[in-house]
Write an enzyme that holds these catalytic residues in place. Structure first.
Site, PDB file in Angstrom:
ATOM      1  N   GLU A 103      45.160   6.456   7.736  1.00  0.00           N
ATOM      2  CA  GLU A 103      43.790   6.797   7.332  1.00  0.00           C
ATOM      3  C   GLU A 103      43.794   7.249   5.878  1.00  0.00           C
ATOM      4  O   GLU A 103      44.565   8.129   5.503  1.00  0.00           O
ATOM      5  CB  GLU A 103      43.231   7.919   8.216  1.00  0.00           C
ATOM      6  CG  GLU A 103      41.770   8.218   7.881  1.00  0.00           C
ATOM      7  CD  GLU A 103      41.196   9.381   8.698  1.00  0.00           C
ATOM      8  OE1 GLU A 103      40.439   9.129   9.632  1.00  0.00           O
ATOM      9  OE2 GLU A 103      41.532  10.539   8.373  1.00  0.00           O
ATOM     10  N   HIS A 136      38.101  23.545   7.074  1.00  0.00           N
ATOM     11  CA  HIS A 136      39.259  23.259   7.924  1.00  0.00           C
ATOM     12  C   HIS A 136      39.980  24.560   8.277  1.00  0.00           C
ATOM     13  O   HIS A 136      40.332  24.782   9.438  1.00  0.00           O
ATOM     14  CB  HIS A 136      40.190  22.291   7.185  1.00  0.00           C
ATOM     15  CG  HIS A 136      41.238  21.683   8.055  1.00  0.00           C
ATOM     16  ND1 HIS A 136      42.469  22.272   8.233  1.00  0.00           N
ATOM     17  CD2 HIS A 136      41.256  20.561   8.801  1.00  0.00           C
ATOM     18  CE1 HIS A 136      43.194  21.522   9.046  1.00  0.00           C
ATOM     19  NE2 HIS A 136      42.473  20.476   9.409  1.00  0.00           N
TER      20      HIS A 136
END
Ligand code: 0O2
Length: 202
Positions: free
Chosen positions: A137, A153
């Site tokens: 990715e 995050h």
């Protein structure tokens, strides 16, 4: 499971992609006056995170390599939003991997406020057992989007995915502020680029 052996080709892919993208960045610097790439980082997902994601999504151990698509992850960070699309175009024209899926979380931001462009690729790598196609990715985002995503995050980690509502709201507002910052910077892009060139000549 022998994780070291399983993850070895993923590390190889991350290293190869980093070298190639850094090569693109250097070439831009030699040939044009502005590189759309600010910096590149990459990582192989830690085993603990792989197992947690598998458990959350009820993925059996024998399906991990097919169903977890970001074991190999590359992040390209750009200065301006339109640089992201320059990088996307460049990646689309490459012949050394196949693009399987694209997700534009800039045009369609996530509910959390997350913005980035994601590209899922199939990358052929040579192993001692022959050729293996590895899924990776590539996340492409601006410095401001990266600042926001890194902080969100950490909070997600701290609150184990259950961020309190008031903080969630602040994060959504912060995401909008970050995007506004990107828009404002884009409006004075030429000025900024000229200033950077003068600075680097010194
Ligand atoms: P890590 O720790 O970064 O490896 P889904 O999570 O189901 O919405 P999916 O199908 O897994 O999405 O893929 P997607 O949407 O492309 O997201 C995968 C990765 O994008 C995540 O990996 C994050 O790195 C990043 N991402 C997606 N949404 C968010 C978000 O709201 N906030 C932040 N900070 N990052 C996001 P992992 O495995 O979640 O985590």
């Amino acid at each position: 499971m022998n994780w070291e052996a399983i993850l070895a080709p993923y590390s190889q892919v991350v290293e190869e992609l980093k070298v190639k993208l850094k090569g693109m960045r250097a070439q831009f610097e030699y040939e044009t006056r502005h590189s759309p790439i600010e910096f590149i980082v990459g990582r192989v997902k830690p085993v603990q995170s792989i197992l947690e994601k598998a458990e959350k999504r009820k993925i059996p151990l024998n399906r991990i390599e097919q169903d977890i698509q970001d074991i190999a992850g590359i992040r390209v960070v750009c200065q301006f939003v339109d640089d992201i699309y320059t990088v996307v175009e460049m990646l689309r024209s490459r012949k050394d991997f196949t693009i399987v899926e694209e997700k534009d979380y800039i045009a369609n931001e996530k509910e959390s406020g997350y913005r980035s462009f994601h590209m899922l690729i199939e990358y052929p790598v040579e192993t001692i057992h022959g050729n293996k196609v590895i899924m990776a990715e590539i996340q492409i985002r601006t410095l401001a989007m990266n600042f926001w995503a890194t902080n969100e995050h950490s909070l997600n980690y701290k609150y184990k995915g259950r961020i309190p509502e008031d903080i969630k709201l602040r994060l959504q507002l912060a995401a909008e502020a970050a995007f506004k910052l990107d828009e404002e910077m884009s409006k004075i892009k030429t000025e900024i680029q000229e200033a950077r060139r003068i600075f680097h000549r010194k």
